[in-house]
Design a protein around this motif. Sequence first.
Motif, short mmCIF file in Angstrom:
data_model
loop_
_atom_site.label_atom_id
_atom_site.label_comp_id
_atom_site.label_asym_id
_atom_site.label_seq_id
_atom_site.Cartn_x
_atom_site.Cartn_y
_atom_site.Cartn_z
N TYR A 1 0.86 -1.20 0.00
CA TYR A 1 0.00 0.00 0.00
C TYR A 1 0.88 1.23 0.00
O TYR A 1 1.82 1.35 0.79
CB TYR A 1 -0.86 -0.04 1.25
N GLY A 2 0.61 2.16 -0.94
CA GLY A 2 1.50 3.31 -1.04
C GLY A 2 0.87 4.48 -1.75
O GLY A 2 -0.35 4.65 -1.76
N ILE A 3 1.71 5.29 -2.38
CA ILE A 3 1.26 6.54 -3.00
C ILE A 3 0.20 6.28 -4.06
O ILE A 3 -0.87 6.91 -4.06
CB ILE A 3 2.46 7.29 -3.61
N ASN B 1 7.16 12.57 12.22
CA ASN B 1 8.49 12.85 11.69
C ASN B 1 8.46 13.21 10.20
O ASN B 1 9.10 14.17 9.77
CB ASN B 1 9.41 11.65 11.91
N SER B 2 7.72 12.44 9.42
CA SER B 2 7.75 12.66 7.98
C SER B 2 7.06 13.96 7.57
O SER B 2 7.44 14.58 6.56
CB SER B 2 7.11 11.48 7.25
N GLN C 1 8.91 8.56 3.36
CA GLN C 1 9.63 8.08 4.55
C GLN C 1 8.70 7.13 5.30
O GLN C 1 8.36 7.35 6.45
CB GLN C 1 10.01 9.26 5.45
N ARG C 2 8.29 6.06 4.62
CA ARG C 2 7.22 5.22 5.12
C ARG C 2 7.57 4.48 6.41
O ARG C 2 6.68 4.02 7.12
CB ARG C 2 6.75 4.24 4.06
N PRO D 1 2.32 5.79 7.57
CA PRO D 1 1.40 6.09 6.46
C PRO D 1 0.61 4.89 5.95
O PRO D 1 -0.54 5.04 5.53
CB PRO D 1 2.32 6.66 5.39
N GLU D 2 1.21 3.70 5.95
CA GLU D 2 0.52 2.55 5.37
C GLU D 2 -0.70 2.12 6.19
O GLU D 2 -1.47 1.27 5.75
CB GLU D 2 1.47 1.37 5.18
N THR D 3 -0.88 2.70 7.39
CA THR D 3 -2.05 2.33 8.21
C THR D 3 -3.24 3.25 7.98
O THR D 3 -4.33 2.98 8.47
CB THR D 3 -1.69 2.37 9.71
#
Length: 270
Positions: free
Chosen positions: A154-156, A223-224, A216-217, A245-247
């Motif tokens: 899971y991403g952008i 932080n990111s 910066q997953r 982010p993936e959550t």
Amino acid sequence: MRVRAKKSLGQHFLNDINIAKRIADTIEEDKLPERARKWGKLPVLEVGPGMGVLSQFLLKSGREVKAVELDNESVEFLRKVFPDLNVIEGDFLQMDLADIYPGEFSLIGNYPYNISSQIFFKVLDYKEKIPVVAGMLQKEVAQRICSAPGSKVYGILSVLLQAWYDCSYLFDVAPGVFNPPPKVTSGVIRLVRNNRTDLGCDEKLFKNIVKTSFGQRRKTLRNSLASLIPLNSPLWQDPILTRRPETLSVEEFISLTKSIQPASSESLTV
């Protein structure tokens, strides 16, 4: 006359007619969700037709069909074998698609593996013109597009596309049905525009937050996204910033954007 597959163009020609028909059928009205049938028989734009394995079925569908092909050897072949196919020679990624079809159209293709992600980012730029997208690409990228929050892939692309499309992974395609065979399995997917007309937040900021987060997953959002949130913002107390982010679901990214938007003093562009 045959066309030589060129590694530099990421070409792997599908040679299984049955699979080609299955792919072409994914955009037929009776295969779409009920709510999507309002579009009727949309014109079709095929990306990278190669030797026309999909084109032959698209031409039988009763739709207007145009195909964009970069390889001049393929262009020559297609114009000779499929004289009824409107072949546009050029680089799909550099084209203004509104010049090809002024109205809505479906997009389909056996997408070159080396530019498949770029193709789907371009789809986002034309999301109001492309209600239906289907085709075949590397399985890893296909799964990424359709994956749910919590998945390792899971991403952008997942978030940005699922904000506007219902994404379905349809079936695998084994390497052996291609010439030359790729080193990976392929996957066929279909995207259908959802009912969303507006994110309810700044779309450029939304894209920036998604891209920055997954850039910066391994880090938490605290932080990111530190550069996007003023030091004195109450948003720092929001528990969502303790997550990775993936959550986050698409709706949570939209909600986060709405929270950051008034707090951010920066002019953000993507």
